[in-house]
Design a protein around this motif. Sequence first.
Motif, PDB file in Angstrom:
ATOM      1  N   VAL A  13      26.677  19.429  35.538  1.00  0.00           N
ATOM      2  CA  VAL A  13      27.279  18.370  34.723  1.00  0.00           C
ATOM      3  C   VAL A  13      26.283  17.902  33.660  1.00  0.00           C
ATOM      4  N   THR A  14      25.023  17.793  34.043  1.00  0.00           N
ATOM      5  CA  THR A  14      23.994  17.377  33.095  1.00  0.00           C
ATOM      6  C   THR A  14      23.860  18.397  31.968  1.00  0.00           C
ATOM      7  N   LYS A  15      23.838  19.673  32.311  1.00  0.00           N
ATOM      8  CA  LYS A  15      23.715  20.720  31.293  1.00  0.00           C
ATOM      9  C   LYS A  15      24.944  20.749  30.396  1.00  0.00           C
ATOM     10  N   ALA A  16      26.124  20.689  30.971  1.00  0.00           N
ATOM     11  CA  ALA A  16      27.354  20.729  30.177  1.00  0.00           C
ATOM     12  C   ALA A  16      27.437  19.531  29.231  1.00  0.00           C
ATOM     13  N   SER A  17      27.066  18.358  29.717  1.00  0.00           N
ATOM     14  CA  SER A  17      27.103  17.173  28.855  1.00  0.00           C
ATOM     15  C   SER A  17      26.013  17.241  27.788  1.00  0.00           C
ATOM     16  N   GLY A  18      24.881  17.847  28.114  1.00  0.00           N
ATOM     17  CA  GLY A  18      23.825  18.040  27.128  1.00  0.00           C
ATOM     18  C   GLY A  18      24.259  18.979  26.009  1.00  0.00           C
ATOM     19  N   GLU A  19      25.012  20.010  26.352  1.00  0.00           N
ATOM     20  CA  GLU A  19      25.526  20.925  25.334  1.00  0.00           C
ATOM     21  C   GLU A  19      26.497  20.205  24.399  1.00  0.00           C
ATOM     22  N   GLU A  20      27.316  19.332  24.953  1.00  0.00           N
ATOM     23  CA  GLU A  20      28.243  18.546  24.116  1.00  0.00           C
ATOM     24  C   GLU A  20      27.457  17.638  23.163  1.00  0.00           C
ATOM     25  N   LEU A  21      26.433  16.977  23.687  1.00  0.00           N
ATOM     26  CA  LEU A  21      25.613  16.104  22.857  1.00  0.00           C
ATOM     27  C   LEU A  21      24.904  16.901  21.764  1.00  0.00           C
ATOM     28  N   TYR A  22      24.371  18.043  22.122  1.00  0.00           N
ATOM     29  CA  TYR A  22      23.688  18.916  21.168  1.00  0.00           C
ATOM     30  C   TYR A  22      24.631  19.334  20.041  1.00  0.00           C
ATOM     31  N   ASP A  23      25.843  19.738  20.406  1.00  0.00           N
ATOM     32  CA  ASP A  23      26.817  20.145  19.392  1.00  0.00           C
ATOM     33  C   ASP A  23      27.146  18.984  18.452  1.00  0.00           C
ATOM     34  N   ARG A  24      27.272  17.778  19.009  1.00  0.00           N
ATOM     35  CA  ARG A  24      27.568  16.621  18.175  1.00  0.00           C
ATOM     36  C   ARG A  24      26.405  16.329  17.232  1.00  0.00           C
ATOM     37  N   LEU A  25      25.172  16.452  17.741  1.00  0.00           N
ATOM     38  CA  LEU A  25      24.001  16.209  16.898  1.00  0.00           C
ATOM     39  C   LEU A  25      23.891  17.257  15.788  1.00  0.00           C
ATOM     40  N   LEU A  26      24.208  18.501  16.105  1.00  0.00           N
ATOM     41  CA  LEU A  26      24.204  19.544  15.071  1.00  0.00           C
ATOM     42  C   LEU A  26      25.244  19.239  13.986  1.00  0.00           C
ATOM     43  N   ALA A  27      26.424  18.785  14.411  1.00  0.00           N
ATOM     44  CA  ALA A  27      27.476  18.451  13.450  1.00  0.00           C
ATOM     45  C   ALA A  27      27.065  17.281  12.551  1.00  0.00           C
ATOM     46  N   GLN A  28      26.154  16.439  13.064  1.00  0.00           N
ATOM     47  CA  GLN A  28      25.667  15.302  12.277  1.00  0.00           C
ATOM     48  C   GLN A  28      24.466  15.676  11.414  1.00  0.00           C
ATOM     49  N   GLY A  29      24.055  16.944  11.471  1.00  0.00           N
ATOM     50  CA  GLY A  29      23.002  17.402  10.578  1.00  0.00           C
ATOM     51  C   GLY A  29      21.618  17.547  11.196  1.00  0.00           C
ATOM     52  N   LEU A  30      21.518  17.570  12.511  1.00  0.00           N
ATOM     53  CA  LEU A  30      20.213  17.758  13.158  1.00  0.00           C
ATOM     54  C   LEU A  30      19.594  19.075  12.710  1.00  0.00           C
ATOM     55  N   SER A  31      18.315  19.023  12.317  1.00  0.00           N
ATOM     56  CA  SER A  31      17.612  20.240  11.915  1.00  0.00           C
ATOM     57  C   SER A  31      16.108  19.994  12.029  1.00  0.00           C
ATOM     58  N   GLY A  32      15.338  21.016  11.740  1.00  0.00           N
ATOM     59  CA  GLY A  32      13.887  20.882  11.716  1.00  0.00           C
ATOM     60  C   GLY A  32      13.263  20.793  13.091  1.00  0.00           C
ATOM     61  N   PRO A  33      12.124  20.087  13.166  1.00  0.00           N
ATOM     62  CA  PRO A  33      11.385  19.997  14.424  1.00  0.00           C
ATOM     63  C   PRO A  33      12.202  19.375  15.561  1.00  0.00           C
ATOM     64  N   GLY A  34      13.062  18.420  15.242  1.00  0.00           N
ATOM     65  CA  GLY A  34      13.904  17.813  16.280  1.00  0.00           C
ATOM     66  C   GLY A  34      14.829  18.821  16.923  1.00  0.00           C
ATOM     67  N   LYS A  35      15.392  19.688  16.101  1.00  0.00           N
ATOM     68  CA  LYS A  35      16.262  20.749  16.629  1.00  0.00           C
ATOM     69  C   LYS A  35      15.465  21.731  17.473  1.00  0.00           C
ATOM     70  N   GLU A  36      14.259  22.059  17.039  1.00  0.00           N
ATOM     71  CA  GLU A  36      13.420  22.981  17.810  1.00  0.00           C
ATOM     72  C   GLU A  36      13.087  22.413  19.182  1.00  0.00           C
ATOM     73  N   ILE A  37      12.776  21.119  19.231  1.00  0.00           N
ATOM     74  CA  ILE A  37      12.488  20.476  20.523  1.00  0.00           C
ATOM     75  C   ILE A  37      13.720  20.525  21.414  1.00  0.00           C
ATOM     76  N   LEU A  38      14.889  20.236  20.837  1.00  0.00           N
ATOM     77  CA  LEU A  38      16.123  20.274  21.629  1.00  0.00           C
ATOM     78  C   LEU A  38      16.482  21.693  22.052  1.00  0.00           C
ATOM     79  N   ASP A  39      16.168  22.670  21.225  1.00  0.00           N
ATOM     80  CA  ASP A  39      16.400  24.067  21.619  1.00  0.00           C
ATOM     81  C   ASP A  39      15.558  24.410  22.851  1.00  0.00           C
ATOM     82  N   ASP A  40      14.294  23.999  22.855  1.00  0.00           N
ATOM     83  CA  ASP A  40      13.445  24.213  24.036  1.00  0.00           C
ATOM     84  C   ASP A  40      14.010  23.481  25.245  1.00  0.00           C
TER      85      ASP A  40
END
Length: 157
Positions: free
Chosen positions: A59-86
């Motif tokens: 549930v934690t992983k699935a909800s994290g993927e939803e949050l990640y997708d929402r952040l990407l749609a809001q324009g997340l990029s750069g070092p913040g995205k790299e940290i979230l990818d890790d």
Amino acid sequence: MFDQVNGLPVHALVLHAAVIFVPLLALGAVVYALVPAWRPKIGWAVALLAIVAPAATFVTKASGEELYDRLLAQGLSGPGKEILDDHMGYGGLTLWFALGLGLVSLVMVGLTLRKAGSLAKPAEWGLAAVMIVLAGLSGYYVFKTGDSGATAVWGQY
């Protein structure tokens, strides 16, 4: 389904369940593997944690993927995205190791609680060794996942 509850990310609401239950399963599995005399007393707890910890991690992983997708749609990029990818990579490994530990723990509890001494010693030692390795890997990756998530939220990037 795992995105938001009353405007709050589900991930922020459920992640602490995995942070609590995975280490508890790891600790219970190690004790179960190394202290046969305690098995009748803690078998029920290890079996329960073997189900709850991987479920909480899923549930934690699935909800994290939803949050990640929402952040990407809001324009997340750069070092913040790299940290979230890790962070997402660590979360995936945490799920797999917690699931493996849960399955091996259920097998061990099922085979050893039926009848004392019903499992051949080499098989018991082999399952115990696998449990200990998976417990260590689960504990390590739940730490790495949490640390990278905390860095993403609170760290400087």
